[in-house]
Design a protein around this motif. Structure first.
Motif, PDB file in Angstrom:
ATOM      1  N   LYS A 171       0.813  -1.220   0.000  1.00 13.23           N
ATOM      2  CA  LYS A 171       0.000   0.000   0.000  1.00 13.23           C
ATOM      3  C   LYS A 171       0.846   1.268   0.000  1.00 13.23           C
ATOM      4  O   LYS A 171       0.455   2.285  -0.577  1.00 13.23           O
ATOM      5  CB  LYS A 171      -0.934  -0.002   1.211  1.00 13.23           C
ATOM      6  N   ASN A 172       1.974   1.216   0.690  1.00 17.59           N
ATOM      7  CA  ASN A 172       2.828   2.403   0.797  1.00 17.59           C
ATOM      8  C   ASN A 172       4.250   2.080   0.317  1.00 17.59           C
ATOM      9  O   ASN A 172       5.187   1.996   1.112  1.00 17.59           O
ATOM     10  CB  ASN A 172       2.867   2.894   2.249  1.00 17.59           C
ATOM     11  N   PRO A 173       4.428   1.894  -0.997  1.00 16.85           N
ATOM     12  CA  PRO A 173       5.768   1.573  -1.502  1.00 16.85           C
ATOM     13  C   PRO A 173       6.748   2.710  -1.259  1.00 16.85           C
ATOM     14  O   PRO A 173       6.362   3.877  -1.174  1.00 16.85           O
ATOM     15  CB  PRO A 173       5.529   1.347  -2.999  1.00 16.85           C
ATOM     16  N   GLU A 174       8.023   2.346  -1.136  1.00 19.70           N
ATOM     17  CA  GLU A 174       9.064   3.328  -0.828  1.00 19.70           C
ATOM     18  C   GLU A 174      10.121   3.332  -1.916  1.00 19.70           C
ATOM     19  O   GLU A 174      10.583   2.284  -2.368  1.00 19.70           O
ATOM     20  CB  GLU A 174       9.718   2.994   0.516  1.00 19.70           C
ATOM     21  N   VAL A 175      10.507   4.522  -2.342  1.00 18.17           N
ATOM     22  CA  VAL A 175      11.526   4.675  -3.380  1.00 18.17           C
ATOM     23  C   VAL A 175      12.657   5.547  -2.841  1.00 18.17           C
ATOM     24  O   VAL A 175      12.425   6.480  -2.072  1.00 18.17           O
ATOM     25  CB  VAL A 175      10.923   5.280  -4.671  1.00 18.17           C
ATOM     26  N   TYR A 176      13.881   5.245  -3.274  1.00 14.46           N
ATOM     27  CA  TYR A 176      15.072   5.934  -2.772  1.00 14.46           C
ATOM     28  C   TYR A 176      15.966   6.318  -3.943  1.00 14.46           C
ATOM     29  O   TYR A 176      16.238   5.500  -4.827  1.00 14.46           O
ATOM     30  CB  TYR A 176      15.815   5.005  -1.811  1.00 14.46           C
ATOM     31  N   ASP A 177      16.402   7.577  -3.952  1.00 10.22           N
ATOM     32  CA  ASP A 177      17.379   8.073  -4.923  1.00 10.22           C
ATOM     33  C   ASP A 177      18.482   8.750  -4.131  1.00 10.22           C
ATOM     34  O   ASP A 177      18.279   9.822  -3.556  1.00 10.22           O
ATOM     35  CB  ASP A 177      16.723   9.057  -5.891  1.00 10.22           C
ATOM     36  N   PHE A 178      19.663   8.138  -4.085  1.00 10.26           N
ATOM     37  CA  PHE A 178      20.740   8.636  -3.223  1.00 10.26           C
ATOM     38  C   PHE A 178      21.536   9.772  -3.855  1.00 10.26           C
ATOM     39  O   PHE A 178      22.452  10.298  -3.233  1.00 10.26           O
ATOM     40  CB  PHE A 178      21.679   7.491  -2.848  1.00 10.26           C
TER      41      PHE A 178
ATOM     42  N   PRO B 128      20.176  -0.309   8.387  1.00 11.39           N
ATOM     43  CA  PRO B 128      19.928   0.497   7.177  1.00 11.39           C
ATOM     44  C   PRO B 128      18.446   0.474   6.808  1.00 11.39           C
ATOM     45  O   PRO B 128      17.786  -0.560   6.930  1.00 11.39           O
ATOM     46  CB  PRO B 128      20.764  -0.213   6.117  1.00 11.39           C
ATOM     47  N   CYS B 129      17.937   1.602   6.372  1.00  8.73           N
ATOM     48  CA  CYS B 129      16.593   1.621   5.802  1.00  8.73           C
ATOM     49  C   CYS B 129      16.658   0.937   4.440  1.00  8.73           C
ATOM     50  O   CYS B 129      17.609   1.141   3.680  1.00  8.73           O
ATOM     51  CB  CYS B 129      16.091   3.052   5.633  1.00  8.73           C
ATOM     52  N   GLU B 130      15.671   0.113   4.141  1.00  5.17           N
ATOM     53  CA  GLU B 130      15.637  -0.593   2.870  1.00  5.17           C
ATOM     54  C   GLU B 130      14.386  -0.185   2.107  1.00  5.17           C
ATOM     55  O   GLU B 130      13.348   0.138   2.703  1.00  5.17           O
ATOM     56  CB  GLU B 130      15.681  -2.102   3.081  1.00  5.17           C
ATOM     57  N   PHE B 131      14.475  -0.242   0.780  1.00  2.00           N
ATOM     58  CA  PHE B 131      13.424   0.311  -0.061  1.00  2.00           C
ATOM     59  C   PHE B 131      12.982  -0.685  -1.130  1.00  2.00           C
ATOM     60  O   PHE B 131      13.753  -1.530  -1.580  1.00  2.00           O
ATOM     61  CB  PHE B 131      13.921   1.603  -0.728  1.00  2.00           C
ATOM     62  N   ASP B 132      11.717  -0.550  -1.526  1.00  2.60           N
ATOM     63  CA  ASP B 132      11.164  -1.399  -2.585  1.00  2.60           C
ATOM     64  C   ASP B 132      11.813  -1.090  -3.923  1.00  2.60           C
ATOM     65  O   ASP B 132      11.966  -1.976  -4.768  1.00  2.60           O
ATOM     66  CB  ASP B 132       9.649  -1.170  -2.707  1.00  2.60           C
ATOM     67  N   MET B 133      12.184   0.173  -4.117  1.00  6.38           N
ATOM     68  CA  MET B 133      12.761   0.614  -5.386  1.00  6.38           C
ATOM     69  C   MET B 133      13.914   1.578  -5.111  1.00  6.38           C
ATOM     70  O   MET B 133      13.802   2.443  -4.249  1.00  6.38           O
ATOM     71  CB  MET B 133      11.695   1.332  -6.230  1.00  6.38           C
TER      72      MET B 133
ATOM     73  N   GLY C  64      13.182  -6.211  -3.879  1.00  8.12           N
ATOM     74  CA  GLY C  64      13.106  -4.940  -4.586  1.00  8.12           C
ATOM     75  C   GLY C  64      13.889  -4.942  -5.888  1.00  8.12           C
ATOM     76  O   GLY C  64      14.564  -5.910  -6.253  1.00  8.12           O
ATOM     77  N   THR C  65      13.801  -3.819  -6.608  1.00  2.83           N
ATOM     78  CA  THR C  65      14.526  -3.647  -7.875  1.00  2.83           C
ATOM     79  C   THR C  65      15.248  -2.310  -7.867  1.00  2.83           C
ATOM     80  O   THR C  65      14.695  -1.303  -7.439  1.00  2.83           O
ATOM     81  CB  THR C  65      13.553  -3.682  -9.077  1.00  2.83           C
ATOM     82  N   MET C  66      16.486  -2.330  -8.337  1.00  4.61           N
ATOM     83  CA  MET C  66      17.298  -1.120  -8.427  1.00  4.61           C
ATOM     84  C   MET C  66      17.687  -0.888  -9.881  1.00  4.61           C
ATOM     85  O   MET C  66      18.025  -1.826 -10.613  1.00  4.61           O
ATOM     86  CB  MET C  66      18.554  -1.264  -7.564  1.00  4.61           C
ATOM     87  N   ALA C  67      17.645   0.364 -10.329  1.00  6.29           N
ATOM     88  CA  ALA C  67      18.097   0.732 -11.672  1.00  6.29           C
ATOM     89  C   ALA C  67      18.969   1.973 -11.554  1.00  6.29           C
ATOM     90  O   ALA C  67      18.542   2.987 -11.010  1.00  6.29           O
ATOM     91  CB  ALA C  67      16.911   0.986 -12.591  1.00  6.29           C
ATOM     92  N   ILE C  68      20.192   1.894 -12.077  1.00 12.09           N
ATOM     93  CA  ILE C  68      21.153   2.979 -11.947  1.00 12.09           C
ATOM     94  C   ILE C  68      21.788   3.268 -13.310  1.00 12.09           C
ATOM     95  O   ILE C  68      22.040   2.352 -14.095  1.00 12.09           O
ATOM     96  CB  ILE C  68      22.241   2.619 -10.904  1.00 12.09           C
ATOM     97  N   ILE C  69      22.043   4.549 -13.585  1.00 11.30           N
ATOM     98  CA  ILE C  69      22.688   4.970 -14.828  1.00 11.30           C
ATOM     99  C   ILE C  69      24.177   5.185 -14.552  1.00 11.30           C
ATOM    100  O   ILE C  69      24.545   5.916 -13.628  1.00 11.30           O
ATOM    101  CB  ILE C  69      22.081   6.277 -15.354  1.00 11.30           C
ATOM    102  N   LEU C  70      25.034   4.552 -15.368  1.00 10.97           N
ATOM    103  CA  LEU C  70      26.477   4.655 -15.182  1.00 10.97           C
ATOM    104  C   LEU C  70      27.179   4.665 -16.547  1.00 10.97           C
ATOM    105  O   LEU C  70      26.583   4.283 -17.557  1.00 10.97           O
ATOM    106  CB  LEU C  70      26.993   3.469 -14.349  1.00 10.97           C
ATOM    107  N   PRO C  71      28.437   5.087 -16.590  1.00 13.20           N
ATOM    108  CA  PRO C  71      29.184   5.052 -17.863  1.00 13.20           C
ATOM    109  C   PRO C  71      29.534   3.613 -18.248  1.00 13.20           C
ATOM    110  O   PRO C  71      29.599   2.729 -17.395  1.00 13.20           O
ATOM    111  CB  PRO C  71      30.438   5.876 -17.552  1.00 13.20           C
ATOM    112  N   HIS C  72      29.793   3.380 -19.533  1.00 10.70           N
ATOM    113  CA  HIS C  72      30.078   2.040 -20.039  1.00 10.70           C
ATOM    114  C   HIS C  72      31.286   1.398 -19.371  1.00 10.70           C
ATOM    115  O   HIS C  72      31.376   0.162 -19.291  1.00 10.70           O
ATOM    116  CB  HIS C  72      30.313   2.095 -21.550  1.00 10.70           C
ATOM    117  N   GLY C  73      32.229   2.218 -18.886  1.00  6.24           N
ATOM    118  CA  GLY C  73      33.460   1.676 -18.322  1.00  6.24           C
ATOM    119  C   GLY C  73      33.242   0.685 -17.195  1.00  6.24           C
ATOM    120  O   GLY C  73      34.070  -0.216 -16.990  1.00  6.24           O
TER     121      GLY C  73
END
Length: 521
Positions: A220-227, A300-305, A357-366
């Motif tokens: 009901k109350n999903p949590e999202v985190y962007d560090f 640590p706080c943990e998040f669904d996304m 949960g699922t995490m998606a992060i943008i990073l350089p190809h290196g």
């Protein structure tokens, strides 16, 4: 005014103010005062709806507020308003009062400073509220010491913002959309600084769709985190995928002005301050967020996304001895290099991800193929079966850099032991300054992610054994063959074309010589 016209006029105002403030200051003033107007007008609606203010026909809301909240009654009004909204604006500092001063040419540095001091003081009336919205945005500009020309410039900005009508044709409030659009336009004109506060919407949409696909619908109350939350645009894009859910937002941002921008952006989209947990701090230097249990032990706080677009290949202090035992990093056997913090950011986000949960992060190809310590971290991530999908994006999608980037999807618990590789680098549309993903490009990525099947020259599902054979190198061309064979050359046809070309050259040469003789040259 439509959004395009508003932006066009904003640039005209900026040109007039060029000698009074730089572009970053201009952006901060525009977004901060537009937000202040929103807070003030929202408070007026709340006071009327709750019956705090009795507006008679002969008085407008601002006059009624000044009259009824004067003297000893003022603190009671401010306390009640703060408990309702999480903030309160006194009658002398409402948007209508500010406009009256601007129109009467009575805007002064001391008044603006008093306005900010009053706002921050009133926040303390609500002990549960941690949204100190204007800290560092206007105070850092030392309004008390500015020249009269600078105050005139601020007055011009306020006057312009007062003219903006943010109701659509149906009378609906679309200020949130306008605010996001303005942030985007400022990002497009900020060059490399854009990466500090804005991720293009099309990329954000891909991340948001990915992290919400497998979300348990019973939450009901999903949590999202962007560090590394910047302006909060990525967090808000996740909200777009979960309409009807009471989403809770957490984020951290090292830049103070950008951190305040994120809070304003979330609040102006009608998100309750009670659902916002943001912090101004260095994500890598000190772990956050965490909570203390009844035994006084930190967890640590943990998040669904978890979603993120952190600074690429940033420098960080990996020589701190405490980091070797930091639970975010110690199980991976190495720390990210001091000149490339990419894996430090990735491991921080993964540490705060829930088991399902699922995490998606943008990073350089290196990060896919670099050796040494990064190779060691990458190997352990793969052996732990935590890397789920690698998506290669086209070049020149970002405002701050033209390099192509990748989206890495991670999970702590997977039902398979493979990695999906998607090469989406050739599916895009060209823009004037940047390329962008079209709807069909986004749809193709998401459908491929869902189906998890091989697609010729686009996607491949690689087993961990196959990846091990490649020495844990995740460079996409090793797994997705996009080579287009060159069609065979017809040598006979080529010889004939060469003879025809040579004959044309000779005929043209003769014709030129003939003309020259006629002209007696």
């Amino acid at each position: 005014m439509n959004k395009e016209k508003i932006v066009s006029q904003l640039w005209e105002v900026e040109k007039r103010l060029k000698n009074n403030m730089d572009a970053n200051e201009y952006q901060n003033y525009v977004l901060a005062f537009l937000f202040y107007r929103y807070l003030s007008e929202r408070q007026e609606k709340c006071m009327i709806k709750s019956g705090l203010i009795d507006v008679v026909e002969s008085k407008n809301i601002n006059k009624a507020y000044k009259k009824q909240a004067e003297g000893t009654y003022l603190n009671d009004y401010l306390t009640d308003i703060t408990h309702l909204l999480g903030y309160a604006i006194g009658p002398e500092y409402t948007w209508a009062s500010i406009i009256s001063r601007v129109n009467a040419n009575k805007l002064t540095p001391s008044y603006l400073q008093d306005m900010l001091d009053s706002f921050n003081y009133n926040l303390k009336l609500n002990k549960d509220n941690t949204i100190h919205t204007f800290d560092g945005i206007l105070d850092d500009m030392k309004l008390g010491n500015v020249m009269p020309s600078r105050i005139k410039a601020i007055a011009d900005i306020i006057s312009f913002l007062d003219e903006i009508k943010y109701k659509d044709e149906k009378g609906e409030d679309n200020l949130g959309d306008l605010y996001t659009y303005l942030i985007q336009q400022f990002a497009m004109n900020s060059g490399k600084k854009a990466s500090e506060f804005y991720t293009p919407h099309e990329i954000s949409e891909v991340l948001a769709k990915i992290v919400t696909i497998d979300l348990d619908p019973n939450i009901k109350n999903p949590e999202v985190y962007d560090f590394a939350c910047g302006s909060g645009s990525l967090l808000l894009t996740v909200q777009d995928q979960l309409l009807g859910k009471n989403l809770k937002y957490s984020g951290q941002e090292v830049n103070t002005a950008t951190y305040n921008l994120a809070r304003m952006n979330l609040l102006i989209h009608d998100i309750s301050y009670q659902n916002i947990m943001l912090k101004n701090g260095d994500t890598l230097r000190k772990d956050w967020p965490e909570y203390v249990d009844e035994h006084g032990i930190n967890h640590p706080c943990e998040f669904d996304m978890v979603v993120a677009n952190p600074p690429y290949s940033a420098r960080w202090n990996n020589e701190d001895e405490k980091l070797k035992d930091d639970p975010r990093f110690k199980m991976y056997g190495a720390l990210a290099p001091k000149t490339k913090a990419d894996y430090a950011f990735l491991l921080h986000g993964l540490y705060h991800l829930k088991q399902d949960g699922t995490m998606a992060i943008i990073l350089p190809h290196g990060v896919l193929f670099r050796g040494a310590k990064e190779a060691q971290i990458r190997k352990i991530l793969l052996e732990n079966n935590q890397i789920d999908t690698i998506i290669g994006l086209p070049a020149n999608l970002l405002y701050s850099t033209g390099i192509p980037v990748v989206i890495i999807v991670l999970k702590k618990h997977k039902n398979n032991r493979n990695v999906l590789f998607i090469d989406a680098s050739r599916n895009f549309a060209k823009g004037k300054k940047q390329n962008f993903l079209r709807k069909e490009d986004i749809k193709k990525i998401i459908n491929t992610y869902k189906r998890r099947k091989d697609i010729d020259k686009y996607a491949h599902v690689a087993s961990l054994d196959e990846i091990e054979e490649n020495d844990y190198n995740l460079n996409i061309p090793r797994y997705v063959d996009t080579f287009e064979p060159t069609p065979p050359v017809d040598l006979g046809k080529l010889r004939k074309e060469m003879k025809d070309t040579q004959r044309e050259i000779e005929e043209n040469r003769k014709e030129i010589l003939k003309i020259m003789r006629q002209l007696d040259i």
